[in-house]
Write an enzyme that holds these catalytic residues in place. Structure first.
Site, PDB file in Angstrom:
ATOM      1  N   LYS A 269       0.839  -1.209   0.000  1.00 16.58           N
ATOM      2  CA  LYS A 269       0.000   0.000   0.000  1.00 16.58           C
ATOM      3  C   LYS A 269       0.870   1.253   0.000  1.00 16.58           C
ATOM      4  O   LYS A 269       1.671   1.468   0.910  1.00 16.58           O
ATOM      5  CB  LYS A 269      -0.919  -0.006   1.231  1.00 16.58           C
ATOM      6  CG  LYS A 269      -1.723   1.291   1.429  1.00 16.58           C
ATOM      7  CD  LYS A 269      -2.624   1.212   2.666  1.00 16.58           C
ATOM      8  CE  LYS A 269      -3.309   2.545   2.967  1.00 16.58           C
ATOM      9  NZ  LYS A 269      -4.155   2.485   4.183  1.00 16.58           N
ATOM     10  N   ASP A 274      -2.735  10.080   3.952  1.00 15.65           N
ATOM     11  CA  ASP A 274      -4.136   9.676   4.103  1.00 15.65           C
ATOM     12  C   ASP A 274      -4.876  10.651   5.004  1.00 15.65           C
ATOM     13  O   ASP A 274      -4.801  10.567   6.234  1.00 15.65           O
ATOM     14  CB  ASP A 274      -4.198   8.252   4.686  1.00 15.65           C
ATOM     15  CG  ASP A 274      -5.629   7.739   4.794  1.00 15.65           C
ATOM     16  OD1 ASP A 274      -6.547   8.387   4.240  1.00 15.65           O
ATOM     17  OD2 ASP A 274      -5.818   6.679   5.441  1.00 15.65           O
ATOM     18  N   LYS A 281     -10.390  12.312   8.527  1.00 15.36           N
ATOM     19  CA  LYS A 281      -9.913  11.871   9.838  1.00 15.36           C
ATOM     20  C   LYS A 281      -9.898  13.052  10.811  1.00 15.36           C
ATOM     21  O   LYS A 281      -9.782  14.203  10.380  1.00 15.36           O
ATOM     22  CB  LYS A 281      -8.468  11.355   9.713  1.00 15.36           C
ATOM     23  CG  LYS A 281      -8.318  10.023   9.006  1.00 15.36           C
ATOM     24  CD  LYS A 281      -6.861   9.590   8.957  1.00 15.36           C
ATOM     25  CE  LYS A 281      -6.703   8.248   8.268  1.00 15.36           C
ATOM     26  NZ  LYS A 281      -7.407   7.146   8.945  1.00 15.36           N
ATOM     27  N   ASP A 292       1.565   6.118   5.655  1.00 12.02           N
ATOM     28  CA  ASP A 292       0.583   5.215   5.050  1.00 12.02           C
ATOM     29  C   ASP A 292       1.077   4.575   3.748  1.00 12.02           C
ATOM     30  O   ASP A 292       0.321   3.882   3.064  1.00 12.02           O
ATOM     31  CB  ASP A 292      -0.739   5.969   4.813  1.00 12.02           C
ATOM     32  CG  ASP A 292      -1.963   5.066   4.967  1.00 12.02           C
ATOM     33  OD1 ASP A 292      -1.824   3.964   5.532  1.00 12.02           O
ATOM     34  OD2 ASP A 292      -3.048   5.470   4.503  1.00 12.02           O
ATOM     35  N   ASP A 351     -12.262   6.722   3.768  1.00 13.98           N
ATOM     36  CA  ASP A 351     -11.067   6.475   4.580  1.00 13.98           C
ATOM     37  C   ASP A 351     -10.645   4.999   4.535  1.00 13.98           C
ATOM     38  O   ASP A 351      -9.562   4.655   4.999  1.00 13.98           O
ATOM     39  CB  ASP A 351     -11.317   6.926   6.021  1.00 13.98           C
ATOM     40  CG  ASP A 351     -10.038   7.113   6.817  1.00 13.98           C
ATOM     41  OD1 ASP A 351      -8.957   7.114   6.189  1.00 13.98           O
ATOM     42  OD2 ASP A 351     -10.132   7.265   8.047  1.00 13.98           O
ATOM     43  N   GLU A 353      -9.481   3.465   2.081  1.00  9.61           N
ATOM     44  CA  GLU A 353      -8.947   3.629   0.722  1.00  9.61           C
ATOM     45  C   GLU A 353      -7.870   2.612   0.385  1.00  9.61           C
ATOM     46  O   GLU A 353      -7.667   2.296  -0.784  1.00  9.61           O
ATOM     47  CB  GLU A 353      -8.406   5.052   0.554  1.00  9.61           C
ATOM     48  CG  GLU A 353      -6.970   5.289   1.044  1.00  9.61           C
ATOM     49  CD  GLU A 353      -6.769   5.083   2.544  1.00  9.61           C
ATOM     50  OE1 GLU A 353      -7.772   5.134   3.285  1.00  9.61           O
ATOM     51  OE2 GLU A 353      -5.619   4.867   2.966  1.00  9.61           O
ATOM     52  N   ARG A 355      -7.613  -0.626   0.840  1.00  6.90           N
ATOM     53  CA  ARG A 355      -8.102  -1.845   0.194  1.00  6.90           C
ATOM     54  C   ARG A 355      -8.492  -1.595  -1.260  1.00  6.90           C
ATOM     55  O   ARG A 355      -8.416  -2.501  -2.076  1.00  6.90           O
ATOM     56  CB  ARG A 355      -9.277  -2.419   1.016  1.00  6.90           C
ATOM     57  CG  ARG A 355     -10.468  -1.511   1.126  1.00  6.90           C
ATOM     58  CD  ARG A 355     -11.405  -1.912   2.269  1.00  6.90           C
ATOM     59  NE  ARG A 355     -10.844  -1.572   3.587  1.00  6.90           N
ATOM     60  CZ  ARG A 355     -11.439  -1.834   4.753  1.00  6.90           C
ATOM     61  NH1 ARG A 355     -12.614  -2.453   4.774  1.00  6.90           N
ATOM     62  NH2 ARG A 355     -10.877  -1.485   5.894  1.00  6.90           N
TER      63      ARG A 355
HETATM   64  N1  BES Z   1      -4.303   4.277   6.939  1.00 13.65           N
HETATM   65  C1  BES Z   1      -5.425   3.946   7.730  1.00 13.65           C
HETATM   66  C2  BES Z   1      -5.129   2.903   8.806  1.00 13.65           C
HETATM   67  C3  BES Z   1      -4.186   3.322   9.879  1.00 13.65           C
HETATM   68  C4  BES Z   1      -4.656   3.837  11.063  1.00 13.65           C
HETATM   69  C5  BES Z   1      -2.819   3.153   9.732  1.00 13.65           C
HETATM   70  C6  BES Z   1      -3.783   4.199  12.063  1.00 13.65           C
HETATM   71  C7  BES Z   1      -1.937   3.517  10.726  1.00 13.65           C
HETATM   72  C8  BES Z   1      -2.424   4.042  11.895  1.00 13.65           C
HETATM   73  C9  BES Z   1      -6.541   3.381   6.843  1.00 13.65           C
HETATM   74  O1  BES Z   1      -6.585   3.896   5.555  1.00 13.65           O
HETATM   75  C10 BES Z   1      -7.842   3.702   7.483  1.00 13.65           C
HETATM   76  O2  BES Z   1      -8.147   4.849   7.579  1.00 13.65           O
HETATM   77  N2  BES Z   1      -8.582   2.676   7.904  1.00 13.65           N
HETATM   78  C11 BES Z   1      -9.830   2.880   8.525  1.00 13.65           C
HETATM   79  C12 BES Z   1     -10.767   1.809   8.004  1.00 13.65           C
HETATM   80  C13 BES Z   1     -12.189   2.029   8.439  1.00 13.65           C
HETATM   81  C14 BES Z   1     -12.758   3.260   7.774  1.00 13.65           C
HETATM   82  C15 BES Z   1     -12.994   0.809   8.072  1.00 13.65           C
HETATM   83  C16 BES Z   1      -9.635   2.737  10.031  1.00 13.65           C
HETATM   84  O3  BES Z   1      -8.836   1.904  10.461  1.00 13.65           O
HETATM   85  O4  BES Z   1     -10.243   3.501  10.764  1.00 13.65           O
HETATM   86 ZN    ZN Z   2      -4.842   4.607   4.785  1.00 15.09          ZN
HETATM   87 MN    MN Z   3      -7.718   5.663   5.430  1.00 18.05          MN
END
Ligand code: BES
Ligand code: ZN
Ligand code: MN
Length: 505
Positions: A269, A274, A281, A292, A351, A353, A355
């Protein structure tokens, strides 16, 4: 790009009395007081242990205590740095490699700015000492501007090895060289992660990957936003369209040149920043989303390393890169995109994104008919809720998942196998499309992301998915060979898997 971190110079010696600014010794804790490792000449062990004990050394892991070298002990070093190893192993047992690596890392950090060191810790595990010292000494100073002259990083490290035959010495040289290259690959992944997001746009990231890949002799392809749109990469295009800095897909190939080599596809990824997009966020901690692209950084560093080590396995890295921003061109919650290969997806949360870009890349990777597919990503906050900041979650097809997790543990990156509970798939059903990109609840969020990706793995491909949301980036205090910021996880796991596949198929 500025000059990357190159690490200290390593040399081998049999002479524990060589001249150095610091002699690094391993310190064992014990009921009857501390003792120092057997690489230290016998006559010097007592005086060194005494000097260290005098200033409170306990030999606990993580400890670093530096004292002037005891006079009359026949040492050539000006100072002695004791690093804790914990309790001495019983009987014939060896000190675990990760214990050595961490202690060497503590030394590497403590010796920042020291010209030369001689380490006896190498008699315990040569490769672990090199990796730990190099990674502990790692620093990222490209953007640091101070009026004082920059302190030089740890310059030269002499590794003490037990007396042996010439052949053994040659083998030792090879071990040092491989460990140094491995550590350099981890450092490269760290450099990518530590490079701020205004500088490391998708385009810049792709350019750097292309340049370094070509230098390593890899076959490199870079696809721009026009190509991606024209060829149906709806996930990468959808995520990237909110940014004025367009997305990229980079492919890097290491060919072993062997007819019967296994083929491993790597996918990482590469979200260079992000924000969450329209599903934005919270501000607190958003700066950490510079990390990220940690998965992309790791697979790029690993495929380069595979070429440098000339591994007997074919490796193709497929790396999607995009910036998840919000603007009037950004994708919306409710948009339906078409992933590469034709699956339609309702984007409920912009968010989620990672996947979306991974799915495109994984379908493309599977078109090459690889034997194995490993993807790695800073994919979910739920990874940290489930496993904490230092333990990657490993999912996938069960046998390969367990193999990857076991190898990850063997190299000290400690990936842990996680399941795909069957009920999670139905939660990704969409009102309008083939799939939704999130489930309507937050339970098992790391696993749900894996279940989503599973939809894009071709039949017959053995697959592992490594979520490194926490482990790729250290926001806490430095420890062992890990400093603040990019950690380079899971480069050493990926290397261990490639080596294992090269050896055992
Ligand atoms: N990049 C984030 C995940 C992340 C969070 C990485 C904290 C490192 C530290 C990812 O893109 C994300 O935002 N995931 C969401 C998914 C949710 C919307 C289903 C998450 O984990 O909140
Ligand atoms: Zn992310
Ligand atoms: Mn995200």
């Amino acid at each position: 790009m500025s000059t990357p971190f190159t690490g200290p110079e390593f040399s081998l010696t049999h002479d524990a009395t060589s001249v150095a600014d610091a002699l690094v010794v391993g310190v064992f804790s014990g009921d009857a007081g501390i003792s120092v490792d057997a690489g230290v000449p016998e006559a010097a062990r007592g005086p060194i242990a005494e000097a260290l004990a005098l200033v409170g050394a306990k030999g606990t892991p993580g400890e670093a205590v530096r004292v002037p070298a005891p006079a009359g002990a026949g040492l050539g070093a000006a100072t002695v740095l004791g690093v804790g190893l914990g309790a001495a192993p019983a009987g014939e047992d060896r000190v675990p490699a990760e214990t050595v690596r961490r202690a060497a890392g503590v030394a590497g950090r403590a010796l920042d700015g020291v010209g030369s060191a001689l380490t006896t810790v190498s008699t315990l595990d040569l490769a672990a000492t090199v990796e730990g010292t190099y990674l502990g000494a790692y620093r990222f100073t490209e953007f640091r501007h101070s009026s004082a002259p920059k302190q030089a990083p740890l310059g030269a490290v002499a590794l003490l090895v037990a007396e042996g035959s010439q052949a053994l010495t040659e083998e030792a040289r090879g071990t040092v060289e491989q460990a140094r290259r491995t550590a350099a690959a981890v450092a490269l992944a760290r450099d990518f992660v530590n490079t701020p997001p205004n500088v490391l746009s998708p385009g810049e990231f792709a350019d750097r990957a292309q340049r370094l890949g070509a230098e390593a002799g890899l076959q490199v392809e870079v696809f721009d936003e026009e190509y991606l749109a024209a060829h149906g990469y709806g996930g990468i295009v959808g995520v990237g369209q909110g940014s004025s800095r367009p997305p990229r897909l980079v492919r890097l190939k290491h060919s072993s040149g062997l007819n019967d080599a296994k083929h491993v596809a790597l996918v990482g990824k590469g979200i260079t920043f992000d924000t969450g997009g329209i599903s934005i966020k919270p501000a607190a901690g958003m700066e950490n989303m510079t990390s990220d692209m940690g998965g992309a950084a790791a697979v790029i560093a690993t495929v380069i390393l595979a070429a440098q080590l000339n591994l007997a396995v074919d490796v193709t890295a497929t790396v999607p890169m995009a910036e998840n921003m919000r603007s009037d061109t950004a994708q919306r919650p409710g948009d339906v995109i078409t992933q590469y290969g034709g699956t339609t997806v309702e984007v409920i949360n912009t968010d989620a994104e990672g996947r979306l870009i991974l799915a495109d890349a994984m379908v493309r990777a599977c078109e090459d008919d690889p034997d194995y597919l490993i993807d790695t990503a800073t994919l979910t906050g739920a990874q940290m809720v489930a496993l904490g900041n230092r333990t990657p979650g490993v999912m996938g097809t069960e046998e390969f998942r367990d193999r990857v997790a076991a190898l990850s543990q063997a190299v000290g990156e400690n990936g842990w196998p996680m399941p795909f509970p069957e009920e999670l798939r139905a939660d990704l059903n969409s009102r309008v499309a083939d799939l939704a990109n999130v489930s309507p609840h937050r339970w098992g969020g790391m696993l749900t992301a894996g279940v989503y990706l599973q939809e894009f793995v071709a039949d017959g491909v053995q697959w592992a998915h490594i979520d490194v949301a926490g482990p790729a980036f250290n926001t806490s205090a430095p420890w062992g060979y890990i400093g603040k910021g990019g950690t380079g996880v899971p480069v050493r796991t990926l290397l261990a898997v490639l080596r294992d596949i090269a050896q055992r198929g």
